[in-house]
Enzyme design. Structure first.
Site, PDB file in Angstrom:
ATOM      1  N   GLY A  25       0.840  -1.201   0.000  1.00  0.00           N
ATOM      2  CA  GLY A  25       0.000   0.000   0.000  1.00  0.00           C
ATOM      3  C   GLY A  25       0.871   1.245   0.000  1.00  0.00           C
ATOM      4  N   ASP A  88       0.838  -9.514  -6.997  1.00  0.00           N
ATOM      5  CA  ASP A  88       1.956  -9.768  -7.923  1.00  0.00           C
ATOM      6  C   ASP A  88       3.247 -10.204  -7.252  1.00  0.00           C
ATOM      7  OD1 ASP A  88       0.171  -9.120  -9.892  1.00  0.00           O
ATOM      8  OD2 ASP A  88       0.894  -7.072 -10.143  1.00  0.00           O
ATOM      9  N   ARG A  96      -3.175 -16.339 -16.026  1.00  0.00           N
ATOM     10  CA  ARG A  96      -4.448 -16.884 -16.508  1.00  0.00           C
ATOM     11  C   ARG A  96      -4.162 -17.994 -17.509  1.00  0.00           C
ATOM     12  NH1 ARG A  96      -9.636 -15.220 -16.314  1.00  0.00           N
ATOM     13  NH2 ARG A  96     -10.035 -13.335 -15.122  1.00  0.00           N
ATOM     14  N   GLY A 127       6.351  -2.685   3.295  1.00  0.00           N
ATOM     15  CA  GLY A 127       5.948  -3.145   4.612  1.00  0.00           C
ATOM     16  C   GLY A 127       6.270  -4.625   4.754  1.00  0.00           C
ATOM     17  N   ASP A 128       5.590  -5.278   5.674  1.00  0.00           N
ATOM     18  CA  ASP A 128       5.872  -6.683   5.971  1.00  0.00           C
ATOM     19  C   ASP A 128       5.785  -7.574   4.720  1.00  0.00           C
ATOM     20  OD1 ASP A 128       6.338  -8.840   7.873  1.00  0.00           O
ATOM     21  OD2 ASP A 128       4.279  -9.424   7.385  1.00  0.00           O
ATOM     22  N   GLY A 129       4.740  -7.377   3.910  1.00  0.00           N
ATOM     23  CA  GLY A 129       4.536  -8.217   2.725  1.00  0.00           C
ATOM     24  C   GLY A 129       5.660  -8.072   1.716  1.00  0.00           C
ATOM     25  N   THR A 150       5.051   1.997   5.980  1.00  0.00           N
ATOM     26  CA  THR A 150       3.640   1.679   6.180  1.00  0.00           C
ATOM     27  C   THR A 150       3.027   2.679   7.141  1.00  0.00           C
ATOM     28  OG1 THR A 150       1.997   0.189   7.129  1.00  0.00           O
ATOM     29  CG2 THR A 150       4.212  -0.167   7.892  1.00  0.00           C
ATOM     30  N   ILE A 151       1.813   3.096   6.825  1.00  0.00           N
ATOM     31  CA  ILE A 151       1.119   3.987   7.768  1.00  0.00           C
ATOM     32  C   ILE A 151       0.812   3.240   9.060  1.00  0.00           C
ATOM     33  CG2 ILE A 151       0.082   5.486   6.007  1.00  0.00           C
ATOM     34  CD1 ILE A 151      -2.614   3.982   6.614  1.00  0.00           C
ATOM     35  N   ASP A 152       0.812   1.890   9.008  1.00  0.00           N
ATOM     36  CA  ASP A 152       0.392   1.096  10.172  1.00  0.00           C
ATOM     37  C   ASP A 152       1.424   1.088  11.304  1.00  0.00           C
ATOM     38  OD1 ASP A 152      -1.704   0.494   8.485  1.00  0.00           O
ATOM     39  OD2 ASP A 152      -0.904  -1.466   7.916  1.00  0.00           O
ATOM     40  N   ASP A 154       3.646  -1.030  11.935  1.00  0.00           N
ATOM     41  CA  ASP A 154       3.624  -2.351  12.574  1.00  0.00           C
ATOM     42  C   ASP A 154       4.842  -3.223  12.242  1.00  0.00           C
ATOM     43  OD1 ASP A 154       3.047  -2.853   9.938  1.00  0.00           O
ATOM     44  OD2 ASP A 154       1.174  -3.925  10.291  1.00  0.00           O
ATOM     45  N   ARG A 187     -23.924  14.073  20.130  1.00  0.00           N
ATOM     46  CA  ARG A 187     -23.863  12.728  19.555  1.00  0.00           C
ATOM     47  C   ARG A 187     -22.606  11.987  19.984  1.00  0.00           C
ATOM     48  NH1 ARG A 187     -25.352  14.576  13.401  1.00  0.00           N
ATOM     49  NH2 ARG A 187     -27.559  14.031  13.478  1.00  0.00           N
ATOM     50  N   MET A 194      -7.396   3.133   9.923  1.00  0.00           N
ATOM     51  CA  MET A 194      -6.697   1.940   9.432  1.00  0.00           C
ATOM     52  C   MET A 194      -5.684   1.438  10.463  1.00  0.00           C
ATOM     53  SD  MET A 194      -6.048   2.622   5.409  1.00  0.00           S
ATOM     54  CE  MET A 194      -7.289   2.242   4.190  1.00  0.00           C
ATOM     55  N   ARG A 196      -4.557  -2.156  10.136  1.00  0.00           N
ATOM     56  CA  ARG A 196      -4.577  -3.630  10.089  1.00  0.00           C
ATOM     57  C   ARG A 196      -4.647  -4.234  11.485  1.00  0.00           C
ATOM     58  NH1 ARG A 196      -0.986  -7.057   6.377  1.00  0.00           N
ATOM     59  NH2 ARG A 196       0.729  -5.885   7.250  1.00  0.00           N
ATOM     60  N   GLU A 247      -9.487  -0.364  12.647  1.00  0.00           N
ATOM     61  CA  GLU A 247     -10.230  -1.309  11.787  1.00  0.00           C
ATOM     62  C   GLU A 247     -10.098  -2.753  12.276  1.00  0.00           C
ATOM     63  OE1 GLU A 247      -8.619  -1.052   7.812  1.00  0.00           O
ATOM     64  OE2 GLU A 247      -6.603  -1.591   8.478  1.00  0.00           O
ATOM     65  N   GLN A 299      -5.992   8.499   4.780  1.00  0.00           N
ATOM     66  CA  GLN A 299      -4.809   8.363   5.654  1.00  0.00           C
ATOM     67  C   GLN A 299      -3.544   8.058   4.859  1.00  0.00           C
ATOM     68  OE1 GLN A 299      -6.366   5.949   9.388  1.00  0.00           O
ATOM     69  NE2 GLN A 299      -7.700   5.738   7.624  1.00  0.00           N
TER      70      GLN A 299
HETATM   71  O1  F6P Z   1      -1.182  -1.535   5.291  1.00  0.00           O
HETATM   72  C1  F6P Z   1      -1.684  -0.285   4.932  1.00  0.00           C
HETATM   73  C2  F6P Z   1      -3.171  -0.309   4.833  1.00  0.00           C
HETATM   74  O2  F6P Z   1      -3.620   0.993   4.517  1.00  0.00           O
HETATM   75  C3  F6P Z   1      -3.896  -0.859   6.050  1.00  0.00           C
HETATM   76  O3  F6P Z   1      -3.972   0.077   7.096  1.00  0.00           O
HETATM   77  C4  F6P Z   1      -5.219  -1.245   5.442  1.00  0.00           C
HETATM   78  O4  F6P Z   1      -5.817  -2.299   6.168  1.00  0.00           O
HETATM   79  C5  F6P Z   1      -4.851  -1.737   4.078  1.00  0.00           C
HETATM   80  O5  F6P Z   1      -3.598  -1.158   3.769  1.00  0.00           O
HETATM   81  C6  F6P Z   1      -5.849  -1.368   3.008  1.00  0.00           C
HETATM   82  O6  F6P Z   1      -5.451  -1.928   1.812  1.00  0.00           O
HETATM   83  P1  F6P Z   1      -6.060  -1.553   0.381  1.00  0.00           P
HETATM   84  O7  F6P Z   1      -5.117  -0.578  -0.243  1.00  0.00           O
HETATM   85  O8  F6P Z   1      -6.074  -2.801  -0.370  1.00  0.00           O
HETATM   86  O9  F6P Z   1      -7.411  -0.961   0.571  1.00  0.00           O
END
Ligand code: F6P
Length: 373
Positions: A25, A88, A96, A127-129, A150-152, A154, A187, A194, A196, A247, A299
């Site tokens: 991402g 990918d 395919r 990021g991790d992936g 990564t914004i996460d 993590d 309210r 986000m 993860r 999330e 974000q």
């Molecule tokens: O890892 C970054 C992130 O933005 C997560 O916070 C979120 O769960 C995920 O990617 C969303 O992925 P996509 O770009 O597939 O919507």
């Protein structure tokens, strides 16, 4: 042994051509890393090629030369000039065959292509992936240096990933805006952010944005505790409450809310929807009007804030220096004030979660912010 420092040290490096890619991402600061890496490399006479769309470009041979002109003016730009993807994987590349979707291991082709192009090392920004894929290539003999993105926030072994602080600033701005409307309408306002499986964005944005309740994946919540907190505020004359929910948050004994599963991605699970579930559940037991805002990809978009530009720049420079030192299979990382090198193998396959004794979490608890446990 003679101490060779500065420029001279790098003149002797066997690395003459670097490739760079952005994977997973996108996040604010990617272009700042690319710019810093290209400028640092070119300043030392090292050639750089950019790979388009992460590892897809590595398989398809989608490369382009990168020089100072290509990175001019990109520091404030969000996204990545190289493109990215969170699918990918060359080790299970989607193909395919007629109507059927299959995967194929095309990693050998990538290795051959890099050799044919004369690429001495790869800087993988991910990021991790993406860094896990990069590490698989390192095991096949590719010279790789990783940059934690990564914004996460993590990733293990680093205090900060770039992009995180900008995402927090965006969420904080949303919370500031939600405050005024929440107060006017009496309210409960829920902001789903986000992150993860980690609660970093929710925790930091919640503290920065003055949330009354913060819900993170690391602390399963009890609905009753949240209801008690908002009703307690109402008794004190505060007829509105602000809730930040990650999330990946889940009720005690319950599951995370999955928006959909998308096979072929590095993480096939796409989270989303906990905010709506929480709103419905809370309205039932509090009888207070509740609204939900899902902040989503806002974000990830836009210009990096100053601290992320500085961090990204430091990472870009450090990644090139690691490559020129021949220090491969390492990820550059922030530890305290210093940029260090850590083995990529220690940084991936395990996520950095918010610990129960995290100082920001403890400070939030001390001032009465509710975590739902
Ligand atoms: O890892 C970054 C992130 O933005 C997560 O916070 C979120 O769960 C995920 O990617 C969303 O992925 P996509 O770009 O597939 O919507």
């Amino acid at each position: 042994m003679e101490d060779i420092g500065g420029e001279q040290r790098y003149d002797q490096s066997p690395v003459k051509k670097l490739a760079i890619l952005t994977g997973g991402g996108d996040c604010p600061g990617l272009n700042a890393v690319i710019r810093a890496a290209v400028k640092t490399a070119c300043h030392r006479g090292i050639e750089v090629v950019g790979i388009q769309d992460g590892f897809r470009g590595a398989v398809e041979g989608d490369f382009r030369p990168l020089g100072p002109k290509d990175v001019s003016g990109i520091l404030p730009r969000g996204g990545t000039i190289l493109g990215t993807t969170n699918r990918d994987n060359p080790f299970a590349y989607p193909t395919r065959v007629g109507e059927e979707r299959q995967t194929q291991d095309r990693s050998d082709e990538v290795m051959e292509r890099f050799k044919a192009e004369g690429i001495d090392a790869l800087i993988a920004i991910g990021g991790d992936g993406s860094l896990s894929i990069a590490l698989e290539f390192a095991k096949k003999g590719l010279n790789v240096v990783g940059v934690p993105k990564t914004i996460d926030n993590d990733l293990m072994c680093t205090d900060l990933t770039f992009g995180f602080q900008t995402a927090v600033a965006t969420a904080q701005d949303a919370l500031d805006r939600l405050h005024t409307t929440a107060e006017s309408h009496h309210r409960i306002m829920i902001l789903e952010v986000m992150g993860r499986y980690a609660g970093w964005i929710a925790l930091y944005a919640g503290v920065a944005g003055g949330a009354d309740v913060i819900l993170i994946p690391e602390i399963p919540y009890q609905l009753e505790s949240i209801a008690k907190a908002v009703q307690g505020r109402a008794r004190l004359g505060k007829h509105f409450s602000i809730i930040v929910v990650a999330e990946g948050a889940k009720p005690h004994g319950g599951e995370m809310v999955v928006e959909r599963t998308m096979p072929g991605r590095t993480d096939p699970i796409k989270l989303g929807g906990i905010g709506a579930k929480l709103a419905a559940d809370l309205e039932k037991i509090t009888d207070m009007e509740t609204r939900v805002t899902v902040l989503g990809h806002l974000q990830r978009g836009g210009s990096p804030i100053a601290v992320d530009r500085v961090l990204s720049t430091r990472y870009g420079v450090a990644a090139v220096e690691a490559a020129l030192d021949g220090d491969f299979s390492m990820m550059v990382a922030l530890q305290g004030q210093d940029i260090v090198r850590v083995p990529m193998a220690e940084a991936v396959h395990k996520l950095k979660k918010v610990e129960i004794d995290d100082p920001v979490l403890k400070a939030a608890r001390s001032m009465g912010i509710e975590f739902g446990d």
